[in-house]
Design a protein around this motif. Structure first.
Motif: not given
Length: 91
Positions: A7-10
């Motif tokens: 779920a980490d968008a970066g």
């Protein structure tokens, strides 16, 4: 509470990445001019078959009904896609 790695968008996109993605999105959008040309062609075919069905022979009238239904579907298809949230066909 931690967020899963998926779920980490970066990090945020850089300008050139945003421009490239925007160009790809534009390429995926349907061409309005080609769509209008297709609809006009289907309308013309339906009207020609309708005239042939009335003045020449009855089987042409059936072909006009089929072509007319295709023309109506082509005209209504973009609106139905928008009303379903972007996907014209259910999964």
């Amino acid at each position: 509470m931690t967020t899963p790695a998926a779920a980490d968008a970066g990090p945020p996109l850089r300008a050139w990445e945003r421009r490239r993605l925007r160009g790809i999105e534009r390429g995926l959008e349907p061409d309005v001019r080609a769509r209008r040309l297709l609809c006009a062609a289907l309308d013309a075919v339906a009207l020609a078959l309708l005239a042939a069905g009335i003045f020449v022979a009855l089987p042409w009238l059936f072909a006009a009904c089929v072509a007319g239904n295709l023309a109506v579907c082509a005209h209504l298809e973009p609106a139905s896609r928008r009303s379903r949230g972007g996907n014209a066909w259910p999964r």
